[in-house]
Design a protein around this motif. Structure first.
Motif, PDB file in Angstrom:
ATOM      1  N   ARG A   1      17.329 -46.215 -27.197  1.00 56.07           N
ATOM      2  CA  ARG A   1      17.291 -44.989 -26.392  1.00 56.07           C
ATOM      3  C   ARG A   1      16.261 -44.009 -26.943  1.00 56.07           C
ATOM      4  NH1 ARG A   1      18.367 -40.281 -27.213  1.00 56.07           N
ATOM      5  NH2 ARG A   1      19.279 -40.770 -29.246  1.00 56.07           N
ATOM      6  N   GLN A   2      16.250 -43.840 -28.274  1.00 54.20           N
ATOM      7  CA  GLN A   2      15.331 -42.882 -28.884  1.00 54.20           C
ATOM      8  C   GLN A   2      13.871 -43.245 -28.606  1.00 54.20           C
ATOM      9  OE1 GLN A   2      15.645 -42.273 -33.170  1.00 54.20           O
ATOM     10  NE2 GLN A   2      13.450 -41.867 -33.246  1.00 54.20           N
ATOM     11  N   VAL A   3      13.525 -44.502 -28.840  1.00 49.88           N
ATOM     12  CA  VAL A   3      12.131 -44.893 -28.699  1.00 49.88           C
ATOM     13  C   VAL A   3      11.683 -44.832 -27.240  1.00 49.88           C
ATOM     14  CG1 VAL A   3      12.378 -47.404 -28.404  1.00 49.88           C
ATOM     15  CG2 VAL A   3      10.433 -46.505 -29.649  1.00 49.88           C
ATOM     16  N   ALA A   4      12.592 -45.141 -26.308  1.00 52.07           N
ATOM     17  CA  ALA A   4      12.233 -45.068 -24.890  1.00 52.07           C
ATOM     18  C   ALA A   4      11.915 -43.634 -24.484  1.00 52.07           C
ATOM     19  CB  ALA A   4      13.371 -45.620 -24.039  1.00 52.07           C
ATOM     20  N   ASN A   5      12.738 -42.703 -24.912  1.00 53.72           N
ATOM     21  CA  ASN A   5      12.484 -41.297 -24.584  1.00 53.72           C
ATOM     22  C   ASN A   5      11.163 -40.829 -25.172  1.00 53.72           C
ATOM     23  OD1 ASN A   5      14.886 -41.134 -23.180  1.00 53.72           O
ATOM     24  ND2 ASN A   5      16.030 -40.220 -24.872  1.00 53.72           N
ATOM     25  N   ASN A   6      10.879 -41.226 -26.408  1.00 54.28           N
ATOM     26  CA  ASN A   6       9.632 -40.804 -27.035  1.00 54.28           C
ATOM     27  C   ASN A   6       8.412 -41.391 -26.333  1.00 54.28           C
ATOM     28  OD1 ASN A   6      10.370 -38.995 -29.070  1.00 54.28           O
ATOM     29  ND2 ASN A   6      10.943 -40.636 -30.467  1.00 54.28           N
ATOM     30  N   ILE A   7       8.482 -42.664 -25.954  1.00 54.59           N
ATOM     31  CA  ILE A   7       7.335 -43.274 -25.281  1.00 54.59           C
ATOM     32  C   ILE A   7       7.092 -42.631 -23.927  1.00 54.59           C
ATOM     33  CG2 ILE A   7       6.520 -45.397 -24.173  1.00 54.59           C
ATOM     34  CD1 ILE A   7       7.698 -46.964 -26.492  1.00 54.59           C
TER      35      ILE A   7
ATOM     36  N   GLU B   1      11.812 -36.813 -30.596  1.00 54.54           N
ATOM     37  CA  GLU B   1      13.073 -37.159 -31.243  1.00 54.54           C
ATOM     38  C   GLU B   1      12.830 -38.083 -32.429  1.00 54.54           C
ATOM     39  OE1 GLU B   1      17.446 -39.118 -30.163  1.00 54.54           O
ATOM     40  OE2 GLU B   1      15.930 -38.873 -28.595  1.00 54.54           O
ATOM     41  N   ASN B   2      13.291 -37.659 -33.595  1.00 59.30           N
ATOM     42  CA  ASN B   2      13.160 -38.492 -34.779  1.00 59.30           C
ATOM     43  C   ASN B   2      14.527 -39.005 -35.217  1.00 59.30           C
ATOM     44  OD1 ASN B   2      14.115 -36.019 -35.580  1.00 59.30           O
ATOM     45  ND2 ASN B   2      12.882 -35.910 -37.427  1.00 59.30           N
ATOM     46  N   MET B   3      14.521 -39.962 -36.132  1.00 60.89           N
ATOM     47  CA  MET B   3      15.758 -40.509 -36.664  1.00 60.89           C
ATOM     48  C   MET B   3      16.465 -39.466 -37.523  1.00 60.89           C
ATOM     49  SD  MET B   3      16.418 -43.703 -35.758  1.00 60.89           S
ATOM     50  CE  MET B   3      17.422 -44.396 -37.070  1.00 60.89           C
ATOM     51  N   PRO B   4      17.803 -39.501 -37.565  1.00 60.56           N
ATOM     52  CA  PRO B   4      18.528 -38.574 -38.444  1.00 60.56           C
ATOM     53  C   PRO B   4      18.303 -38.921 -39.911  1.00 60.56           C
ATOM     54  CG  PRO B   4      20.031 -40.188 -37.508  1.00 60.56           C
ATOM     55  CD  PRO B   4      18.707 -40.395 -36.826  1.00 60.56           C
ATOM     56  N   ASP B   5      18.753 -38.047 -40.794  1.00 61.67           N
ATOM     57  CA  ASP B   5      18.646 -38.292 -42.228  1.00 61.67           C
ATOM     58  C   ASP B   5      19.622 -39.405 -42.590  1.00 61.67           C
ATOM     59  OD1 ASP B   5      18.546 -38.330 -44.951  1.00 61.67           O
ATOM     60  OD2 ASP B   5      18.855 -36.171 -45.223  1.00 61.67           O
TER      61      ASP B   5
END
Length: 418
Positions: free
Chosen positions: A347-353, A364-368
């Protein structure tokens, strides 16, 4: 735009696409569905093309495989052909599998009113660079063609010993494999499971749960299991559950050889005679497709170096491939690899692309990950669920019991919106 003239092609052809997704398990499908949803909710004049390439023409719930290989009726529920996913419609199909063409081919939608045009290629990528991929269909490896792309999402995951990683390309061949393995179990009185990772634990437990008359041995070279960095309380709870279920545990025993008659010889010289052995002590990330400038991003552990946005990037270096992303089990992150993380990354990578294409930015980046608690849920002896979450070990947490009636497939489909 994708250079596909008609909705169905039965031979590999050259393609061009805005976004290529390699792999259609949890991570790849999550990326595709999120991309579709984001494009649908975005008002714009830009028409975007996405292509997903995956050998299996369906959602295979890997979580349920340990039970599926010993319960044929259950196995029928764990592979969902793409045409049966409610809200995921493909617009074009490239496949030389007649069963898939007859099934999925009849459910193709029209992309005339969609912002995102989706092509499904039933095949595999053999070579990947930062600009293109070489692929072939399942039944014609000699006809290699090229897919040019602007962005690529690598979601190829990892392979384990058959049948935990089935070879099947469609529903019927998947069921044939499940039946074949189950026959091996039925015909055997004594069964060895080598390796007490999560897969080995569940397979040993599921065999004994299903066939009480079998002698099941779980063999592991170390004192504690599973090997992930989890609490001893959780490890002990897993062992105790298996033992309550009748599984014979053999720890600190490393197998040196297996003879043709299934005799296991250990490094200390002792032996164990079985009728059938299942090795689940290893897996391998699917990185063989990396070519050229991508090879340097493979870590010594055969993971893939990525940054907080999941773009390929060497650690502590300004050396990023901004259009190449890796997600799921492949990434070099300090996490326990899981379906949940794969769905999250997709989901994260799709939104960023999509936002890079439409707005030219990442959002959107990955959490800590150093602050994320580590957890696990396993089905062990007598179908007990052993769970660790936020440092708490439980047996048969009622929420997990409900989710694992179908091994989380319903939850996964809801998450995917499919």
């Amino acid at each position: 735009m994708t250079e596909v003239a008609g909705p169905i092609h039965k031979k590999a052809i050259p393609l061009s696409t805005n976004v290529l997704i390699i792999g259609g398990a949890y991570a790849g499908l999550s990326a595709l569905v999120a991309m579709k949803n984001h494009a649908r909710n975005r008002t714009c004049d830009t028409k975007i093309s996405a292509t997903i390439i995956e050998p299996k023409a369906g959602l295979l719930n890997i979580l349920g495989i340990p039970r599926a290989i010993v319960d044929v009726d259950f196995a029928k529920t764990q592979y969902v052909p793409f045409q049966n996913l409610q809200d995921l419609k493909f617009h074009r199909l490239i496949s030389d599998d007649q069963q898939v063409c007859d099934g999925l081919g009849k459910s193709l939608g029209s992309d005339s009113e969609e912002n995102l045009s989706i092509t499904y290629v039933q095949g595999a990528v053999s070579e990947l660079t930062s600009q293109s991929a070489v692929y072939a269909l399942n039944n014609d490896a000699s006809n290699k063609q090229t897919i040019a792309f602007e962005y690529v999402v690598i979601a190829t995951g990892r392979n384990r010993q058959w049948p935990t990683s089935p070879l099947a390309f469609n529903y019927d061949s998947y069921m044939e494999e499940m039946v074949e393995f189950n026959k091996n179990v039925i015909q055997s009185k004594s069964i060895g499971v080598i390796g007490a990772g999560a897969v080995g634990i569940e397979i040993a437990g599921d065999i004994k749960n299903r066939y009480k008359d079998k002698d099941v041995y779980l063999i592991h070279p170390h004192e504690k299991f599973p090997p992930e960095p989890l609490s001893e309380e959780f490890q002990d709870a897993c062992r105790q559950s298996l033992e309550r279920g009748g599984v014979s545990i053999m720890t600190q025993r490393r197998v040196a050889t297996e003879s043709e008659d299934k005799k296991l010889t250990f490094t200390d010289g002792t032996e164990l005679q079985t009728d059938f052995n299942y090795w689940c002590n290893a897996f391998r990330n699917n990185t063989d497709l990396f070519e050229g400038d991508l090879k340097k991003y493979i870590s010594p552990k055969n993971n893939v170096y990525v940054n907080e946005y999941l773009q390929l990037e060497m650690p502590e270096q300004v050396d990023c491939l901004p259009n190449v992303f890796a997600i799921g089990d492949l990434v070099e992150f300090p996490i326990i690899k899981s379906a949940g993380w794969a769905l999250y990354m997709g989901r994260q990578v799709a939104n960023n692309i999509l936002l890079m294409i439409l707005d030219g930015k990442l959002v959107e980046n990955m959490p800590d990950l150093t602050k994320m608690p580590k957890g696990m849920v396993l089905i062990a002896g007598n179908e007990e669920l052993v769970s660790l979450l936020d440092g708490v070990v439980e047996l048969n947490n009622e929420n997990y019991v409900e989710e694992y009636k179908d091994y989380c497939l319903g939850k996964i489909r809801v998450t995917l919106g499919a």
